[in-house]
Scaffold this active site. Structure first.
Site, short mmCIF file in Angstrom:
data_model
loop_
_atom_site.label_atom_id
_atom_site.label_comp_id
_atom_site.label_asym_id
_atom_site.label_seq_id
_atom_site.Cartn_x
_atom_site.Cartn_y
_atom_site.Cartn_z
N PHE A 159 15.64 19.40 -1.54
CA PHE A 159 14.24 19.02 -1.79
C PHE A 159 13.96 17.63 -1.23
CE2 PHE A 159 10.24 18.65 -3.90
CZ PHE A 159 10.19 17.38 -4.43
N TYR A 196 0.85 -1.20 0.00
CA TYR A 196 0.00 0.00 0.00
C TYR A 196 0.89 1.26 0.00
CZ TYR A 196 -3.04 3.77 1.36
OH TYR A 196 -3.71 4.98 1.37
N ARG A 218 -10.46 5.16 8.74
CA ARG A 218 -9.40 4.72 7.83
C ARG A 218 -8.38 3.99 8.67
NH1 ARG A 218 -9.74 9.75 4.63
NH2 ARG A 218 -8.40 10.70 6.20
N ARG A 240 1.73 8.83 12.85
CA ARG A 240 1.34 10.15 13.37
C ARG A 240 -0.18 10.32 13.28
NH1 ARG A 240 2.70 14.89 9.41
NH2 ARG A 240 0.93 13.92 8.41
C1 LIG Z 1 2.75 10.56 0.52
C2 LIG Z 1 4.02 11.38 0.28
C3 LIG Z 1 4.99 11.13 1.42
C4 LIG Z 1 4.66 10.92 -1.03
C5 LIG Z 1 3.61 12.87 0.18
N1 LIG Z 1 4.75 13.79 -0.07
C6 LIG Z 1 5.29 14.48 0.97
O1 LIG Z 1 5.00 14.21 2.14
C7 LIG Z 1 6.27 15.59 0.66
C8 LIG Z 1 6.46 16.52 1.85
C9 LIG Z 1 5.15 17.22 2.17
O2 LIG Z 1 4.24 17.29 1.37
N2 LIG Z 1 5.07 17.73 3.41
C10 LIG Z 1 3.88 18.47 3.88
C11 LIG Z 1 3.34 17.91 5.20
C12 LIG Z 1 2.76 16.59 5.08
O3 LIG Z 1 1.98 16.38 4.12
O4 LIG Z 1 3.08 15.76 5.95
C13 LIG Z 1 4.31 19.86 4.30
O5 LIG Z 1 3.40 20.70 4.40
O6 LIG Z 1 5.52 20.00 4.58
O7 LIG Z 1 7.54 15.08 0.27
C14 LIG Z 1 7.53 14.02 -0.69
C15 LIG Z 1 8.92 13.81 -1.24
C16 LIG Z 1 9.79 14.88 -1.32
C17 LIG Z 1 11.11 14.67 -1.77
C18 LIG Z 1 11.55 13.41 -2.11
C19 LIG Z 1 10.68 12.30 -2.04
C20 LIG Z 1 11.10 11.00 -2.37
C21 LIG Z 1 10.22 9.94 -2.28
C22 LIG Z 1 8.91 10.14 -1.88
C23 LIG Z 1 8.46 11.40 -1.53
C24 LIG Z 1 9.34 12.50 -1.60
C25 LIG Z 1 6.48 14.19 -1.76
C26 LIG Z 1 6.84 14.52 -3.06
C27 LIG Z 1 5.84 14.63 -4.05
CL1 LIG Z 1 6.28 15.02 -5.66
C28 LIG Z 1 4.50 14.40 -3.73
C29 LIG Z 1 4.14 14.11 -2.40
C30 LIG Z 1 5.12 14.03 -1.42
#
Ligand SMILES: CC(C)(C)CN1C(=O)[C@@H](CC(=O)N[C@@H](CC(=O)O)C(=O)O)O[C@H](c2cccc3ccccc23)c2cc(Cl)ccc21
Length: 348
Positions: A266, A149, A206, A196
């Protein structure tokens, strides 16, 4: 102030970005010019998909085709979606989704192809999970289901980002091939979020914690928050934390391969936020009745320490030492947790 029409759509996309995630949008803006737009659109397409998956007011009969066809929808000029539930956080993103599609179609084909492929795999994975979760009383049973998942909703994002980074030429083409460690980058973030968000997810009905883990301690996931179950709840939490800790060596290995400074930051910032959060969650019974978040001041300190692998290694070493200090010999996972932390020490 006249804004040329083609700029308006791009400006609107970045407005959505800052609405959907405060700290993260600043980090995307720092990315080098030739990948900033691709990553921004990738992030927004994924938010659109996630908003549909998360929306419990959409019947599965409607939700499934939306998820499975989302990779084709992103080519449909003018497509929008007005049927999200009223309290869906990002419903406006779907109402104005035609703007994201417009910008997606402006991206170079090599970036479009990555986004389509990941959206296709993720949408189908989400649909498979939603379908079996709707008829099966329980969604995630084994640790394997849990990893699968998290692969669909987060691991694939890591793979997609690695492909974008290498397609841009800013990172080695090798990055697109090491799918296992790109996957771990996503699993570490997602598993920390799932720990969390225990109480919020449970109130939305969920359930992401794998039955293989909590059934060692209670008969139902919801028992963990009940009075009288405190010891079991803390020990079950340790198992979930241990499960997440095991991805850290891969994450450090991935970060160590990055050459571009803006890409490094990043990728590093969400990882250090996650280890700080995971450390705060460990042995913290508040996880069962509130959303535990690291303090703003700590976040800013962390973000400033994300310029190179040595600083990142120090941050991870600091937090694994805090976990070792909090570790309890009476905890059934005491040894495994100290070994998982030891592996992080060795890596550094
Ligand atoms: C589910 C998730 C962890 C993939 C979501 N995800 C992330 O969590 C974001 C961070 C984010 O959105 N933080 C939010 C708070 C939160 O949602 O917890 C903030 O306000 O700081 O980072 C990831 C992310 C960033 C950089 C490298 C990555 C490599 C592998 C997978 C994910 C990676 C992310 C990159 C992309 Cl392109 C799309 C989504 C994400």
């Amino acid at each position: 102030n006249f804004i040329p029409p083609e700029q308006k759509a791009k400006i609107r996309c970045y407005e959505f970005l800052s609405q959907t995630s405060r700290s993260f949008d600043a980090v995307i803006r720092e990315l080098d010019d030739d990948i900033r737009d691709a990553v921004c659109i990738f992030y927004l397409v994924l938010r659109g998909l996630d908003t549909i998956e998360d929306d419990m007011s959409i019947p599965i009969m409607k939700k499934e085709p939306l998820l499975r066809n989302f990779h084709e929808i992103i080519y449909k000029k003018g497509w929008t979606f007005n049927e999200s539930g009223p309290d869906e956080k990002d419903r406006q993103l779907l109402v104005e989704f035609s703007i994201i599609i417009e910008e997606f179609l402006n991206l170079e084909k090599k970036f479009q192809n990555v986004i389509v492929e990941i959206t296709n795999k993720m949408g189908n994975g989400m649909a498979d999970y939603a379908k079996n979760a709707s008829h099966q009383e329980y969604g995630i049973l084994t640790n394997e289901d849990y990893d699968l998942y998290c692969h669909y909703v987060a691991g694939l994002v890591g793979n997609g980002l690695s492909c974008i980074f290498s397609a841009s030429g800013l990172e080695k083409s090798e990055l697109a091939k090491i799918t296992e460690i790109s996957n771990s980058m996503g699993l570490f973030l997602q598993k920390t979020n799932i720990i969390r968000d225990y109480s919020e997810d449970l109130s939305d009905n969920r359930r992401f914690w794998p039955k293989e883990i909590w059934s060692e301690y209670v008969d139902d996931l919801a028992d963990l928050k009940k009075p009288g179950y405190e010891i079991k709840a803390i020990n079950c939490l340790s198992t979930m934390v241990l499960n997440a800790l095991q991805h850290i060596p891969d994450c450090l290995t991935y970060l160590n391969k990055l050459q571009n400074e803006s890409i490094f930051r990043f990728c590093a910032i969400p990882q250090v936020m996650a280890i700080a959060t995971l450390t705060l969650l460990f042995k913290n019974h508040n996880v069962y009745n509130s959303i535990v978040k690291i303090r703003k001041g700590e976040t800013i300190k962390l973000i400033l320490k994300c310029t190179n692998i040595y600083e990142i290694a120090n941050v991870f070493r600091y937090y694994t030492r805090v976990i070792i200090k909090k570790n309890d010999p009476k905890d059934p996972n005491f040894m495994k947790i100290s070994m998982a932390c030891g592996k992080v020490e060795q890596w550094c």
